[in-house]
Design a protein around this motif. Structure first.
Motif, mmCIF file in Angstrom:
data_model
loop_
_atom_site.group_PDB
_atom_site.id
_atom_site.type_symbol
_atom_site.label_atom_id
_atom_site.label_comp_id
_atom_site.label_asym_id
_atom_site.label_seq_id
_atom_site.Cartn_x
_atom_site.Cartn_y
_atom_site.Cartn_z
ATOM 1 N N GLU A 235 0.872 -1.170 0.000
ATOM 2 C CA GLU A 235 0.000 0.000 0.000
ATOM 3 C C GLU A 235 0.912 1.225 0.000
ATOM 4 O O GLU A 235 1.654 1.456 0.949
ATOM 5 C CB GLU A 235 -0.875 -0.010 1.250
ATOM 6 C CG GLU A 235 -1.743 1.219 1.384
ATOM 7 C CD GLU A 235 -2.438 1.265 2.730
ATOM 8 O OE1 GLU A 235 -3.670 1.196 2.744
ATOM 9 O OE2 GLU A 235 -1.746 1.370 3.762
ATOM 10 N N VAL A 236 0.866 1.999 -1.095
ATOM 11 C CA VAL A 236 1.645 3.234 -1.203
ATOM 12 C C VAL A 236 0.681 4.368 -0.868
ATOM 13 O O VAL A 236 -0.348 4.531 -1.528
ATOM 14 C CB VAL A 236 2.237 3.406 -2.617
ATOM 15 C CG1 VAL A 236 3.099 4.656 -2.687
ATOM 16 C CG2 VAL A 236 3.035 2.169 -3.023
ATOM 17 N N ALA B 28 7.478 -1.464 -8.117
ATOM 18 C CA ALA B 28 6.469 -0.505 -8.571
ATOM 19 C C ALA B 28 6.224 0.629 -7.573
ATOM 20 O O ALA B 28 5.473 1.560 -7.869
ATOM 21 C CB ALA B 28 5.161 -1.240 -8.844
ATOM 22 N N ILE B 29 6.877 0.585 -6.423
ATOM 23 C CA ILE B 29 6.605 1.570 -5.366
ATOM 24 C C ILE B 29 6.989 2.985 -5.788
ATOM 25 O O ILE B 29 6.210 3.928 -5.610
ATOM 26 C CB ILE B 29 7.313 1.172 -4.051
ATOM 27 C CG1 ILE B 29 6.649 -0.078 -3.467
ATOM 28 C CG2 ILE B 29 7.315 2.322 -3.046
ATOM 29 C CD1 ILE B 29 7.376 -0.674 -2.278
ATOM 30 N N ALA C 267 10.986 6.015 2.888
ATOM 31 C CA ALA C 267 11.202 7.241 3.669
ATOM 32 C C ALA C 267 10.362 8.417 3.163
ATOM 33 O O ALA C 267 10.225 9.416 3.864
ATOM 34 C CB ALA C 267 12.682 7.618 3.652
ATOM 35 N N ARG C 268 9.786 8.325 1.967
ATOM 36 C CA ARG C 268 9.040 9.448 1.387
ATOM 37 C C ARG C 268 7.529 9.269 1.415
ATOM 38 O O ARG C 268 6.798 10.121 0.905
ATOM 39 C CB ARG C 268 9.495 9.671 -0.054
ATOM 40 C CG ARG C 268 10.865 10.301 -0.148
ATOM 41 C CD ARG C 268 11.336 10.495 -1.568
ATOM 42 N NE ARG C 268 10.346 11.026 -2.476
ATOM 43 C CZ ARG C 268 10.425 10.860 -3.792
ATOM 44 N NH1 ARG C 268 11.407 10.180 -4.333
ATOM 45 N NH2 ARG C 268 9.496 11.376 -4.578
ATOM 46 N N SER C 269 7.037 8.178 1.990
ATOM 47 C CA SER C 269 5.590 7.955 2.045
ATOM 48 C C SER C 269 5.282 6.997 3.193
ATOM 49 O O SER C 269 6.165 6.634 3.965
ATOM 50 C CB SER C 269 5.086 7.381 0.715
ATOM 51 O OG SER C 269 5.577 6.070 0.527
ATOM 52 N N LYS C 270 4.024 6.574 3.252
ATOM 53 C CA LYS C 270 3.612 5.599 4.275
ATOM 54 C C LYS C 270 3.520 4.200 3.673
ATOM 55 O O LYS C 270 2.683 3.408 4.064
ATOM 56 C CB LYS C 270 2.251 5.994 4.847
ATOM 57 C CG LYS C 270 2.291 7.162 5.798
ATOM 58 C CD LYS C 270 0.933 7.390 6.421
ATOM 59 C CE LYS C 270 0.515 6.184 7.197
ATOM 60 N NZ LYS C 270 -0.913 6.057 7.442
ATOM 61 N N THR C 271 4.376 3.879 2.736
ATOM 62 C CA THR C 271 4.331 2.594 2.051
ATOM 63 C C THR C 271 4.654 1.457 3.009
ATOM 64 O O THR C 271 5.622 1.519 3.763
ATOM 65 C CB THR C 271 5.316 2.580 0.871
ATOM 66 O OG1 THR C 271 4.966 3.644 -0.016
ATOM 67 C CG2 THR C 271 5.286 1.255 0.138
ATOM 68 N N GLU D 25 -3.783 7.022 -2.299
ATOM 69 C CA GLU D 25 -3.289 5.655 -2.156
ATOM 70 C C GLU D 25 -3.323 4.913 -3.478
ATOM 71 O O GLU D 25 -4.238 5.094 -4.284
ATOM 72 C CB GLU D 25 -4.172 4.933 -1.143
ATOM 73 C CG GLU D 25 -3.844 3.501 -0.911
ATOM 74 C CD GLU D 25 -4.818 2.850 0.054
ATOM 75 O OE1 GLU D 25 -5.273 1.737 -0.248
ATOM 76 O OE2 GLU D 25 -5.148 3.456 1.092
ATOM 77 N N ARG D 26 -2.303 4.081 -3.665
ATOM 78 C CA ARG D 26 -2.268 3.099 -4.757
ATOM 79 C C ARG D 26 -1.753 1.794 -4.177
ATOM 80 O O ARG D 26 -0.833 1.798 -3.366
ATOM 81 C CB ARG D 26 -1.339 3.540 -5.879
ATOM 82 C CG ARG D 26 -1.900 4.645 -6.739
ATOM 83 C CD ARG D 26 -1.021 4.911 -7.923
ATOM 84 N NE ARG D 26 -1.652 5.889 -8.793
ATOM 85 C CZ ARG D 26 -1.379 6.012 -10.071
ATOM 86 N NH1 ARG D 26 -0.477 5.228 -10.635
ATOM 87 N NH2 ARG D 26 -1.991 6.928 -10.802
ATOM 88 N N ASP D 27 -2.337 0.687 -4.609
ATOM 89 C CA ASP D 27 -1.851 -0.638 -4.229
ATOM 90 C C ASP D 27 -1.019 -1.175 -5.377
ATOM 91 O O ASP D 27 -1.433 -1.088 -6.544
ATOM 92 C CB ASP D 27 -3.015 -1.584 -3.936
ATOM 93 C CG ASP D 27 -3.788 -1.186 -2.693
ATOM 94 O OD1 ASP D 27 -3.188 -0.580 -1.783
ATOM 95 O OD2 ASP D 27 -4.996 -1.482 -2.626
ATOM 96 N N VAL D 28 0.160 -1.724 -5.056
ATOM 97 C CA VAL D 28 1.032 -2.304 -6.070
ATOM 98 C C VAL D 28 1.433 -3.702 -5.634
ATOM 99 O O VAL D 28 1.488 -4.007 -4.440
ATOM 100 C CB VAL D 28 2.278 -1.428 -6.344
ATOM 101 C CG1 VAL D 28 1.866 -0.070 -6.901
ATOM 102 C CG2 VAL D 28 3.133 -1.257 -5.102
ATOM 103 N N GLU D 29 1.732 -4.544 -6.602
ATOM 104 C CA GLU D 29 2.051 -5.940 -6.322
ATOM 105 C C GLU D 29 3.520 -6.168 -5.983
ATOM 106 O O GLU D 29 3.847 -7.115 -5.292
ATOM 107 C CB GLU D 29 1.669 -6.817 -7.522
ATOM 108 C CG GLU D 29 0.172 -6.873 -7.772
ATOM 109 C CD GLU D 29 -0.602 -7.530 -6.647
ATOM 110 O OE1 GLU D 29 -0.079 -8.458 -6.000
ATOM 111 O OE2 GLU D 29 -1.736 -7.097 -6.395
#
Length: 197
Positions: A3-4, A164-165, A94-98, A156-160
């Motif tokens: 979850e990005v 892809a983050i 460090a740049r998001s809540k991924t 938010e975007r979900d990546v597999e």
């Protein structure tokens, strides 16, 4: 699954700005999140989270005019209640809540709570919020009115895959710029963390 996510505090008028960039209103929901701490480690120290979320749908948008409305008075449809159990791993960017995320549907919140408590998990806190969901292409945007904290925008975007983050995070930052919001103002703490401060 990863979850990005980027979260920033916002003022009134954000729904109009979302509509102006083509965001489609999806639905309004009320969420009650019960967070738990593990018996074998402190999730606050390990930057993890385990929650049971009860979500009631208040309204579904059928046209774009609702996307610009900040109005209240939606009718709650209890037959549309959803319950999910979610684990979130530590942040990895460090740049998001991924972070990694695993989520399952739960038929019975009280039984799920009893199961966790029977295994030694303790309830840490409860977070209540009204959430208005929008869709902008592959990005989900939510305007959250969080009890005791204020109003926030989450993109938010979900990546597999981990590969892809970076592209997903860059797309979220571009959307913030389209909304005249500064990515440097993002908050990497969860609502739970903010409430416990």
């Amino acid at each position: 699954m990863y979850e990005v996510e980027i979260k920033v505090p916002v003022e009134t008028g954000i729904r109009d700005r979302l509509a102006a960039i083509g965001a489609e209103s999806v639905e309004r929901v009320h969420q009650t999140d019960a967070y738990f701490d593990a018996p074998h480690r402190s999730f606050a120290e390990t930057d993890e989270a385990l929650r049971i979320r009860r979500e009631r749908v208040e309204s579904r948008a059928t046209d774009r005019s609702e996307a610009s409305s900040d109005g209240d008075g939606a009718t709650i449809d209890e037959t549309d209640a959803r319950v999910r159990m979610t684990y979130k791993g530590p942040k990895i960017d460090a740049r998001s809540k991924t972070r990694t995320e695993a989520e399952i549907a739960v038929d019975d919140a009280p039984t799920a709570t009893a199961l966790l408590e029977g295994l030694g998990f303790e309830r840490a806190a409860t977070v209540e919020k009204d959430r208005h969901r929008f869709q902008i292409g592959a990005t989900t945007a939510t305007v959250d009115d969080v009890a005791g904290l204020g109003t926030y925008l989450e993109l938010e975007r979900d990546v597999e895959s981990e590969a892809a983050i970076d592209a997903a995070r860059d797309a979220l930052e571009d959307t913030l710029a389209d909304l005249d919001l500064d990515p440097d103002e993002q908050i990497r703490r969860s609502y739970l963390g903010l409430l416990l401060d």
